[in-house]
Structures are given as structure tokens and as C-alpha cells.
Enzyme design. Structure first.
Site, PDB file in Angstrom:
ATOM      1  N   HIS A  62      51.946  15.051   2.983  1.00  0.00           N
ATOM      2  CA  HIS A  62      52.576  13.749   3.213  1.00  0.00           C
ATOM      3  C   HIS A  62      53.866  14.005   3.993  1.00  0.00           C
ATOM      4  CE1 HIS A  62      49.897  11.631   0.377  1.00  0.00           C
ATOM      5  NE2 HIS A  62      49.904  12.794  -0.254  1.00  0.00           N
ATOM      6  N   ARG A  64      55.626  11.400   5.540  1.00  0.00           N
ATOM      7  CA  ARG A  64      56.487  10.219   5.291  1.00  0.00           C
ATOM      8  C   ARG A  64      56.960   9.484   6.531  1.00  0.00           C
ATOM      9  NH1 ARG A  64      54.327  10.209   0.600  1.00  0.00           N
ATOM     10  NH2 ARG A  64      55.319  11.440  -1.021  1.00  0.00           N
ATOM     11  N   ASP A 151      43.982   8.300   0.745  1.00  0.00           N
ATOM     12  CA  ASP A 151      44.729   9.099  -0.222  1.00  0.00           C
ATOM     13  C   ASP A 151      45.927   8.362  -0.810  1.00  0.00           C
ATOM     14  OD1 ASP A 151      45.425  11.393  -1.739  1.00  0.00           O
ATOM     15  OD2 ASP A 151      47.064  11.697  -0.338  1.00  0.00           O
ATOM     16  N   ASP A 310      48.997  19.117  -1.075  1.00  0.00           N
ATOM     17  CA  ASP A 310      49.409  17.754  -1.437  1.00  0.00           C
ATOM     18  C   ASP A 310      50.936  17.654  -1.439  1.00  0.00           C
ATOM     19  OD1 ASP A 310      49.365  15.100  -2.082  1.00  0.00           O
ATOM     20  OD2 ASP A 310      48.595  15.355  -4.108  1.00  0.00           O
ATOM     21  N   GLY A 329      54.344  13.024  -7.306  1.00  0.00           N
ATOM     22  CA  GLY A 329      54.243  13.939  -6.167  1.00  0.00           C
ATOM     23  C   GLY A 329      55.239  15.071  -6.242  1.00  0.00           C
TER      24      GLY A 329
HETATM   25  O1  DOR Z   1      51.241  12.656  -6.544  1.00  0.00           O
HETATM   26  C1  DOR Z   1      50.871  12.078  -5.528  1.00  0.00           C
HETATM   27  N1  DOR Z   1      51.741  11.756  -4.566  1.00  0.00           N
HETATM   28  N2  DOR Z   1      49.582  11.747  -5.403  1.00  0.00           N
HETATM   29  C2  DOR Z   1      49.162  10.975  -4.394  1.00  0.00           C
HETATM   30  O2  DOR Z   1      47.996  10.712  -4.327  1.00  0.00           O
HETATM   31  C3  DOR Z   1      50.093  10.438  -3.402  1.00  0.00           C
HETATM   32  C4  DOR Z   1      51.282  11.282  -3.293  1.00  0.00           C
HETATM   33  C5  DOR Z   1      52.421  10.651  -2.560  1.00  0.00           C
HETATM   34  O3  DOR Z   1      52.210  10.077  -1.492  1.00  0.00           O
HETATM   35  O4  DOR Z   1      53.568  10.775  -3.007  1.00  0.00           O
END
Ligand code: DOR
Length: 433
Positions: A62, A64, A151, A310, A329
């Protein structure tokens, strides 16, 4: 500085191990020479005692941007990736606005052009990740998108998922790669209200839980849909023993499924939430010790194809909220190799497979990443010291956010240098730009 020689090290890739020097050329972006006693390069880096491997590829990060540039940007995330030895990352589409249109895909590609690693955008399966109408997948595939995912949430409607799989499977892209649908496996009807794994610890802490079955039901459903449609499904961040068992059986039956696991799911359990520290809040949640063992076994026997971080940066302000309100996350790019090398007992050859070659293949990046290390191939490499011991320190992370669950952990194995397209982007663990 246009040419760099890596001298005195060991090269390991999918074709084995050898003692050779490697010359990379920033001008062509390629590996220019492999041999012994290479000299005359503009820069020479002594890598004696270290190992030159194909750069890592992360199918799940991610970044952002657009939308939450306080937590991470494409540039800062690519810096964290480079420090972690990654030369390519697949950016998740839960941006603001959502990555479900050509405009946003093009914006990400444009920012990616000056990044410290290759930025490959994924895009949403459904418009706005709302689970209701398919995104313009054909148009986005034309821009180079190879993975589609909602996702953050899974596609709840089985009929819509079936249609998405059939559509993806019918698409022909001109570079010989596949379109892959990548699923966040979570049945929200079962998980909603849950902020950690449902079990002994959620009861003790008085927090709502997400049962393992919320993940496993969607894993099983999508295996059934892969069987029905013949289309590829990639299962994201598997976290339960039941999910691993289901994927193992699906592969044995010959269904076209692949899977990934994240470092936190093969190292940490739900007991880590005992102090309500939001750095341990993640979706899917940290599970039990037997789930951790099952994920490790899945990686060891090839049931789980790849490690994906992730990487999910969140600002300190966001993570200071109470556990049930903080966003889920954890960051992971800079620590993934060290955690995997310390915890899994896999050889470097196996780690190259699960962190570089396989993810490059699955993500449609195999022509540029994942090896082999040969003259004329794109120079996307990293140099590791598999024995270096160090302590993870959140204050030293290169990304904008520091929500690591591994602060203070002693680990073995470190990325010393990263070369992206012939350019040394990380030298002696430090990013050069
Ligand atoms: O823990 C997570 N954070 N799981 C997710 O599916 C999304 C992600 C996020 O975008 O922060």
C-alpha cells in the site's frame, strides 16, 4: 556514474550458485558482464562474503498515493522497498480516489517513473471497491495493469466474482502475461465488528473477533470459482491453517490457484495484541500458534507460492487511536527479508524463489525481475549479507510511517545494496536518493 562492478561475491539465482563478479550499466539498465576479475568500472563495490541475488518482488504493498500522502507516497514507499531489497512492487488500489480508472492508473505510473523501484499498479475489480459493478478491466489492462483486486475487502458477491474471473480469463494481453485476480479473502458478514482474531485472546481483551472461517469460506468459494471458470485466482495474505489446507488440496486437484503469506502471519500470534498495541492490529488478523505453523509449512512445501509484505503504512496519529478504532495494517518492506531469513529456515535459493522469481512470474514482471542473473538481462538485483545480525529499529525506517510490529527484534540477514535498472539505489543499507 554509469557502470558498477560487484566484486568478490556469490551469485545465487534460479540456476544455482557461482562465484563471479557482476558488472551493471546504468546507461542500458542491464547486466553488462559476468566473470572473474572485472575491473575498470566507474564504481566498484566489494561484496566479498555477500550474495548477489535477483531483486525482490512484492505483490502486495500500500503506497497511499493518491490520497494519504502523510502516511506514504510512491516515492517514500519505493525508498522503503529499495532498502528492503525490492526492485518491483505491486501497489494496491485502495487509494483515494480508488485505483479503478485510467486517470488514477496513469497518475501512479507517472509518479512511479522517478521511484527507486518499479511501481506496478494493480487496480480494483469493482468500481470504488464497492463490490457492485466491474471496473473497466480491459481498459486498465491496456495500460499495463496485470493484477486486479479489491484488497481491503473481498468481493462478496460470488456471481460478480465469477463474471470478473471469466472476463479476466478471456482477456488477451500482447506481452504474453496473464491477468490475475487477487482476492482479499474475508466474508464480511462473519468478520464485521471484529478487530482481531476471534478466540481466547479476543475474549480476554474484550475485543470483537474475526473467526478463521471468515477467511476460509472465501478461500474455499474462490477455489470453487477457479474450478468453475478455469481462471487464475491469487489468494492474498493467507493467515489460517484451514486456508493453507484448502489451497494445498486445490493445487493437488490441479486448480489454477496461487497464494501469498505475509511475514507477520508466519511469526506473530494474537497474543501480541495483549497490550492493545495497535501496531499488531492487521487484517486478516494475527492468529494462533498452530496457524503460524501451518503458514510456515505452506511456504516450505510450495502451497504458498510467495511472501508478500502487505506493507500498510499508517500515520502515528491514526495508530494512536484505541485498538478498536485504529486502522489495521503494518509496514513490512524493509524487514521482510530479515524476518524470513531469521524465522523460516529456508535456503537463500528458496527465499529467492518465494520473494523474487515466483512473485515476478505471477505479477507479469518476469521479463525484468526475478532473474536469472545473465548478461543482457535488466540489472534488478540486491546484495545480501545472510549472516549479519542487527536489531530492527522503527526510528531507522526509510518510509514515512513506522508502524512495524518488529521494533526491537534481533534478526539475521540484511540487504546491503540494491540495484534498480543498473542504478545503485541503496548502498551499504542507505538509500542514495
Ligand atoms: O491490515 C490491513 N491494512 N489489511 C488490509 O486489507 C488493508 C490494509 C490497509 O490498507 O491499511
Amino acid at each position: 556514474m554509469s557502470t558498477t562492478a560487484l566484486t568478490g561475491g556469490t551469485v545465487i539465482d534460479s540456476s544455482g550458485s557461482r562465484q563471479v563478479d557482476v558488472l551493471v550499466d546504468q546507461g542500458t539498465g542491464q547486466i553488462a558482464e559476468i566473470g572473474t576479475g572485472i575491473s575498470g568500472a566507474d564504481r566498484t563495490i566489494d561484496v566479498a562474503g555477500q550474495t548477489i541475488i535477483p531483486g525482490f518482488v512484492d505483490l502486495h504493498v500500500h503506497l497511499r498515493q493518491p490520497g494519504n500522502e502523510a502516511a506514504e507516497t510512491i516515492e517514500s514507499g519505493s525508498r522503503a522497498a529499495a532498502v528492503g531489497g525490492f526492485t518491483a512492487v505491486v501497489a494496491m488500489p485502495n487509494t483515494t480516489p480508488c485505483t479503478d480508472s485510467a486517470a488514477v492508473v496513469n497518475e501512479i505510473l507517472a509518479f512511479g517513473r522517478t521511484a527507486l523501484c518499479e511501481i506496478k499498479p494493480s487496480a480494483a475489480i469493482t468500481i470504488g471497491r464497492d463490490g457492485e459493478a466491474l471496473a473497466p478491466m480491459g481498459e486498465l489492462a491496456g495500460l499495463g495493469v496485470r493484477m486486479f483486486t479489491d484488497d481491503g475487502t473481498g468481493v462478496q458477491d460470488a456471481q460478480l466474482m465469477r463474471r470478473a474471473l471469466e472476463y479476466a480469463d478471456s482477456m488477451v494481453v500482447n506481452d504474453g502475461t496473464n491477468i490475475v485476480l487477487s482476492q482479499h479473502c474475508e466474508v464480511t458478514a462473519l468478520s464485521q465488528g471484529g478487530v482481531m482474531h476471534e478466540g481466547e485472546w479476543s475474549s480476554r481483551l474484550g475485543l470483537g473477533g474475526q473467526p478463521s472461517e471468515a477467511e476460509e469460506l472465501m478461500v474455499m468459494r474462490d477455489i470453487a470459482l477457479a474450478r468453475l471458470t478455469g481462471a487464475r485466482v491469487h489468494m492474498q495474505h493467507l493467515s489460517t491453517a484451514g486456508s493453507v489446507a484448502a489451497v494445498r488440496a486445490a493445487k493437488a486437484a490441479g486448480y489454477p490457484v496461487t497464494a501469498e503469506a505475509a511475514p507477520h502471519h508466519f511469526t506473530l500470534t494474537d497474543a501480541a495484541c495483549a497490550d492493545y498495541d495497535t501496531c499488531f492490529k492487521v487484517h486478516p488478523p494475527l492468529r494462533t500458534a498452530s496457524d503460524v505453523e501451518a503458514v510456515r509449512a505452506g511456504l516450505a512445501d510450495g502451497t504458498i507460492d510467495v511472501i508478500a509484505t502487505d506493507h500498510a503504512p499508517h500515520t502515528a496519529d491514526a495508530k494512536e487511536l484505541p485498538f478498536d478504532q485504529a486502522p489495521p495494517g503494518m509496514v513490512g518492506l524493509e524487514t521482510a527479508f530479515a524476518i524470513a531469513n531469521t524465522e523460516l529456515g529456508l535456503s537463500i535459493e528458496q527465499l529467492v524463489q518465494v520473494m523474487s522469481s515466483r512473485p515476478a512470474e505471477i505479477g507479469g514482471l518476469g521479463d525484468r525481475h526475478g532473474g536469472p542473473i545473465e548478461v543482457g538481462r535488466p540489472a534488478n538485483l540486491c546484495v545480501i549479507d545472510a549472516d549479519e545480525e542487527w536489531t530492527i529499529d522503527r526510528a531507522q525506517l526509510a518510509g514515512l510511517s513506522s508502524n512495524t510490529p518488529f521494533h526491537g527484534k534481533n534478526v539475521r540477514g540484511r540487504v546491503r545494496h540494491t540495484i534498480f535498472s543498473g542504478e545503485v539505489v541503496v548502498l551499504d543499507t542507505k538509500p542514495l536518493r
